[in-house]
Each structure stands twice: as structure tokens, then as C-alpha cells.
Design a protein around this motif. Structure first.
Motif, PDB file in Angstrom:
ATOM      1  N   ARG A 114       0.929  -1.354   0.061  1.00 57.41           N
ATOM      2  CA  ARG A 114       0.284   0.075  -0.123  1.00 57.41           C
ATOM      3  C   ARG A 114       1.061   1.253  -0.073  1.00 57.41           C
ATOM      4  N   VAL A 115       0.889   1.831  -1.191  1.00 60.37           N
ATOM      5  CA  VAL A 115       1.275   2.732  -1.870  1.00 60.37           C
ATOM      6  C   VAL A 115       1.024   4.519  -0.316  1.00 60.37           C
ATOM      7  N   ILE A 116      -0.570   4.268  -0.574  1.00 51.45           N
ATOM      8  CA  ILE A 116      -1.199   5.336   0.348  1.00 51.45           C
ATOM      9  C   ILE A 116      -2.495   5.236   1.329  1.00 51.45           C
ATOM     10  N   GLU A 117      -2.655   5.432   2.290  1.00 55.04           N
ATOM     11  CA  GLU A 117      -3.476   4.359   3.087  1.00 55.04           C
ATOM     12  C   GLU A 117      -3.885   5.694   4.056  1.00 55.04           C
ATOM     13  N   PHE A 118      -5.221   5.798   3.808  1.00 58.75           N
ATOM     14  CA  PHE A 118      -6.462   7.084   4.329  1.00 58.75           C
ATOM     15  C   PHE A 118      -7.139   5.966   5.445  1.00 58.75           C
ATOM     16  N   ARG A 119      -6.729   6.302   6.902  1.00 59.53           N
ATOM     17  CA  ARG A 119      -7.037   5.220   8.376  1.00 59.53           C
ATOM     18  C   ARG A 119      -8.458   6.616   8.828  1.00 59.53           C
ATOM     19  N   GLN A 120      -9.546   5.531   8.541  1.00 58.65           N
ATOM     20  CA  GLN A 120     -10.342   7.153   9.808  1.00 58.65           C
ATOM     21  C   GLN A 120     -10.435   8.278   9.550  1.00 58.65           C
ATOM     22  N   PHE A 121      -9.870   8.952   8.315  1.00 53.82           N
ATOM     23  CA  PHE A 121      -9.884  10.000   8.229  1.00 53.82           C
ATOM     24  C   PHE A 121     -10.794  10.991   7.871  1.00 53.82           C
ATOM     25  N   TYR A 122     -10.890  12.608   9.200  1.00 54.01           N
ATOM     26  CA  TYR A 122     -12.194  12.635   9.322  1.00 54.01           C
ATOM     27  C   TYR A 122     -11.662  14.329   9.000  1.00 54.01           C
ATOM     28  N   LYS A 123     -11.898  15.060   7.720  1.00 52.73           N
ATOM     29  CA  LYS A 123     -11.796  16.643   7.814  1.00 52.73           C
ATOM     30  C   LYS A 123     -12.561  18.070   7.748  1.00 52.73           C
ATOM     31  N   ARG A 124     -13.152  18.804   7.972  1.00 52.58           N
ATOM     32  CA  ARG A 124     -13.927  19.457   7.901  1.00 52.58           C
ATOM     33  C   ARG A 124     -13.538  20.974   7.473  1.00 52.58           C
ATOM     34  N   HIS A 125     -14.336  21.388   6.533  1.00 53.79           N
ATOM     35  CA  HIS A 125     -14.151  22.571   6.100  1.00 53.79           C
ATOM     36  C   HIS A 125     -15.575  23.185   5.881  1.00 53.79           C
ATOM     37  N   GLY A 126     -15.701  24.163   7.260  1.00 49.29           N
ATOM     38  CA  GLY A 126     -17.340  24.589   7.159  1.00 49.29           C
ATOM     39  C   GLY A 126     -18.371  23.911   6.991  1.00 49.29           C
ATOM     40  N   ASP A 127     -19.239  24.303   6.083  1.00 53.40           N
ATOM     41  CA  ASP A 127     -20.359  22.993   5.878  1.00 53.40           C
ATOM     42  C   ASP A 127     -19.739  21.190   4.983  1.00 53.40           C
ATOM     43  N   PHE A 128     -18.580  21.827   5.038  1.00 53.23           N
ATOM     44  CA  PHE A 128     -18.232  20.696   4.071  1.00 53.23           C
ATOM     45  C   PHE A 128     -17.661  19.391   4.942  1.00 53.23           C
ATOM     46  N   ALA A 129     -17.534  18.315   5.056  1.00 52.54           N
ATOM     47  CA  ALA A 129     -16.831  17.962   5.654  1.00 52.54           C
ATOM     48  C   ALA A 129     -16.122  15.889   4.707  1.00 52.54           C
ATOM     49  N   LEU A 130     -15.053  15.486   4.757  1.00 55.47           N
ATOM     50  CA  LEU A 130     -14.633  14.444   4.645  1.00 55.47           C
ATOM     51  C   LEU A 130     -14.927  13.279   4.928  1.00 55.47           C
ATOM     52  N   SER A 131     -15.790  12.685   5.516  1.00 58.27           N
ATOM     53  CA  SER A 131     -16.742  11.828   6.902  1.00 58.27           C
ATOM     54  C   SER A 131     -15.519  10.695   6.931  1.00 58.27           C
ATOM     55  N   ASN A 132     -14.568  10.154   7.972  1.00 57.96           N
ATOM     56  CA  ASN A 132     -13.961   8.776   8.265  1.00 57.96           C
ATOM     57  C   ASN A 132     -14.124   8.040   6.589  1.00 57.96           C
ATOM     58  N   LEU A 133     -12.776   8.550   6.199  1.00 56.74           N
ATOM     59  CA  LEU A 133     -12.267   7.885   5.133  1.00 56.74           C
ATOM     60  C   LEU A 133     -11.628   6.601   5.332  1.00 56.74           C
ATOM     61  N   ASN A 134     -11.445   5.117   4.474  1.00 61.00           N
ATOM     62  CA  ASN A 134     -10.743   4.267   4.457  1.00 61.00           C
ATOM     63  C   ASN A 134     -10.494   3.898   3.290  1.00 61.00           C
ATOM     64  N   PHE A 135      -9.338   3.538   2.520  1.00 62.42           N
ATOM     65  CA  PHE A 135      -9.138   3.339   1.601  1.00 62.42           C
ATOM     66  C   PHE A 135      -7.536   3.320   1.396  1.00 62.42           C
ATOM     67  N   HIS A 136      -7.240   2.295   0.183  1.00 64.22           N
ATOM     68  CA  HIS A 136      -5.621   2.523  -0.152  1.00 64.22           C
ATOM     69  C   HIS A 136      -5.371   2.861  -1.771  1.00 64.22           C
ATOM     70  N   VAL A 137      -4.319   3.179  -1.362  1.00 60.00           N
ATOM     71  CA  VAL A 137      -3.806   2.988  -2.910  1.00 60.00           C
ATOM     72  C   VAL A 137      -2.417   1.764  -3.084  1.00 60.00           C
ATOM     73  N   GLU A 138      -2.970   0.507  -3.991  1.00 57.70           N
ATOM     74  CA  GLU A 138      -1.784   0.191  -4.172  1.00 57.70           C
ATOM     75  C   GLU A 138       0.059   0.446  -4.824  1.00 57.70           C
ATOM     76  N   ALA A 139       0.703   0.915  -4.633  1.00 64.53           N
ATOM     77  CA  ALA A 139       2.019   0.180  -4.825  1.00 64.53           C
ATOM     78  C   ALA A 139       2.090  -0.376  -6.324  1.00 64.53           C
ATOM     79  N   GLY A 140       2.601   0.694  -7.558  1.00 63.62           N
ATOM     80  CA  GLY A 140       2.583  -0.415  -8.879  1.00 63.62           C
ATOM     81  C   GLY A 140       1.975   0.110  -9.823  1.00 63.62           C
ATOM     82  N   TYR A 141       0.954   0.590  -9.754  1.00 64.71           N
ATOM     83  CA  TYR A 141       0.077   1.042 -10.720  1.00 64.71           C
ATOM     84  C   TYR A 141      -0.818   2.477 -10.371  1.00 64.71           C
ATOM     85  N   ILE A 142      -1.825   2.583 -11.723  1.00 64.31           N
ATOM     86  CA  ILE A 142      -2.064   3.811 -11.542  1.00 64.31           C
ATOM     87  C   ILE A 142      -3.622   3.600 -11.315  1.00 64.31           C
ATOM     88  N   THR A 143      -3.895   4.961 -10.750  1.00 58.30           N
ATOM     89  CA  THR A 143      -5.299   4.446  -9.602  1.00 58.30           C
ATOM     90  C   THR A 143      -5.632   6.057  -9.500  1.00 58.30           C
TER      91      THR A 143
END
Length: 283
Positions: free
Chosen positions: A3-32
Motif C-alpha cells: 500500500r503506497v497510500i493509506e487513509f485510516r478513519q480520515f476526517y476533515k471539516r471545512h465549514g459546512d463540508f466534511a470528508l467523513s471517516n475515509l478508509n481506503f488505500h492505493v496499491e503500489a505499482g499501478y495507476i489509480t
């Protein structure tokens, strides 16, 4: 797989908008490909990967490491190309290159000059005199010249002509050819990703809609078309368009078997644009 990138329970709020509890990963060696409507949170995700934005909760790991303890090591292994212009416009390509190269011990001058020749970039030309396409080519040349393990691109093909877009996709294919490099490509031009991406991460209204292979995403949905008299309420459409003469909708295959459909209906493989448009209309 690594896993070249991994988001774990990621949460970020900007005013009324929020990225809510993101859990995903990006595989190494590929185009995502990172897709989603404007305002869905793609740029926030890209900036979080570059540590320009920090989460309110959760974390982002790059190369299995945290920015809290390995920021310099991580950033030296990333090449990035943004849609916005971060260069000094009064400098020439050669002068700007000297600044960029000073940050990377692995800078390869021969590789940089090879990209200048390939892209037709005159090194004496001022940044302010470059077209949008030429600026993107310079950003890509500078990003690749230090041999990064990960290339992060935020809307690199936006506003560019089809000829250069195809040229860029060819460069990316060559870049990952040996299986040791990875690309995260954020764009609203889904046709580019249909030609080149191996994996798709789909963000909608701050939430993760899908993360997996491109083929898995296409297998999940189908475009269904037919006359209005065959439209049934029990069909699990994600999004639907209807006129007096007929309807067209995106169907979730996981919620119905194809044998349950009327044989008079036309079923087609969706495009990435179809999936983004219909899922947005259906929410």
C-alpha cells in the motif's frame, strides 16, 4: 500487495463540508484514478497526501510512514503536478529548474533534459510566457526528473488539448512499466482514466463511494434503457432520466440479478462519466 497510500478513519471539516471517516488505500505499482464531482473533496485528499492539509481525526500513511515522523523522507519520494501554478513566473525554465533540483538529492539532469526535448520546452523561455500545456509539461518534467516512487497529479489534463492529453497518458504508462512506481491521478475528465487507470477511488459529497479495480466498478453497474411502459418502481436505479419516449438509468447489479430484467430492455456497460453523473443525480 504493498500500500503506497493509506487513509485510516480520515476526517476533515471545512465549514459546512466534511470528508467523513475515509478508509481506503492505493496499491503500489499501478495507476489509480481519483474521481468525483467538483466539490466532492478530491483536492482536499490530494493536499492531505502532500501534508498541506492535516486531518481533524485519523491519519494518512504514505509508503507506510507518517508525516509526523518522516516528512522529509516521504516528500523526497513524491513527484507532484498540480492544476494550479506554483512556479515563479519571472524566471526561465532553466532558472526554475535550479530551484526545484536543489530539493532532491536524486535529481537526474540527463532525465530532465530528455523530457525537455521530448516535450519541446525551450529552457530559456520565461514561465510567464508558457501556455497552460507547456507549464504542465514543465511541471511533469520536473516531477519525474528526481525519479519519484509516487507521482501525484491533481487535474493535470484540465483545459488541455486531446493531443497532449494522449501524450501525457503515454508518459504515465512508461513511468509505471517496471512495476516499482505508482500514480494517483485526480481528474474530472473520466475518459482519460478509462484508458489508463487500473484502480478507481470514487468520492461523492465527502464520502467514499467506491475503491477497487476499474473492472470491479464497471461490473457493479449497468446502464439500462427502454420505453417508459417498462419502467418499474422495484428496479434499484441509482440514478434515472425519464422522458415521454423512454428512460435511461444506472442500475446497481448487486441489488438485482440480470435474469429479473425484462428482455426488451437494453443493458449496456457504463462509462465512468455515466457512473459519476447518475450517482450524483440519484443522491
Amino acid at each position: 500487495m504493498t500500500r503506497v497510500i493509506e487513509f485510516r478513519q480520515f476526517y476533515k471539516r471545512h465549514g459546512d463540508f466534511a470528508l467523513s471517516n475515509l478508509n481506503f488505500h492505493v496499491e503500489a505499482g499501478y495507476i489509480t484514478g481519483l474521481i468525483g464531482p467538483n466539490g466532492s473533496g478530491k483536492t482536499t485528499i490530494i493536499r492531505s497526501i502532500m501534508n498541506a492539509i492535516r486531518p481533524d481525526r485519523g491519519e494518512v500513511l504514505v509508503f507506510g510512514q507518517s508525516y509526523r515522523t518522516h516528512e522529509r523522507d516521504i516528500k523526497r519520494k513524491i513527484g507532484f503536478v498540480y492544476d494550479e501554478d506554483f512556479f515563479y513566473n519571472h524566471l526561465s525554465i532553466r532558472e526554475m529548474k535550479l530551484i526545484v533540483a536543489s530539493f532532491y538529492p536524486t535529481w537526474n539532469e540527463d532525465a530532465f533534459r530528455r523530457y525537455l526535448d521530448e516535450f519541446g520546452l525551450p529552457e530559456r523561455k520565461k514561465i510567464r510566457d508558457l501556455s497552460k500545456g507547456m507549464r504542465t509539461k514543465f511541471a511533469l518534467a520536473a516531477a519525474l526528473a528526481h525519479d519519484p516512487e509516487l507521482l501525484v497529479m491533481d487535474e493535470p489534463t484540465s483545459g488541455l488539448d486531446p493531443v497532449f492529453r494522449q501524450e501525457l497518458l503515454s508518459v504515465l504508462s512508461d513511468y509505471i512499466r517496471d512495476g516499482t512506481k505508482s500514480v494517483l491521478f485526480s481528474t474530472h475528465i473520466c475518459a482519460d482514466l478509462e484508458r489508463i487507470a487500473d484502480y478507481i477511488v470514487y468520492i461523492g459529497r465527502g464520502e467514499l463511494r467506491f475503491s477497487g479495480t476499474k473492472e470491479e466498478l464497471f461490473d457493479r453497474y449497468a446502464i439500462v434503457k427502454g420505453p417508459v411502459e417498462l419502467l418499474r418502481d422495484e428496479l434499484p436505479f441509482v440514478g434515472l432520466r425519464q422522458t415521454r419516449h423512454g428512460f435511461e438509468g444506472l442500475l446497481d447489479r448487486e441489488r438485482i440479478g440480470t435474469e429479473a430484467l425484462d428482455p426488451a430492455l437494453l443493458m449496456e456497460r457504463p462509462t465512468l462519466d455515466d457512473i459519476v453523473v447518475f450517482t450524483r443525480e440519484g443522491t
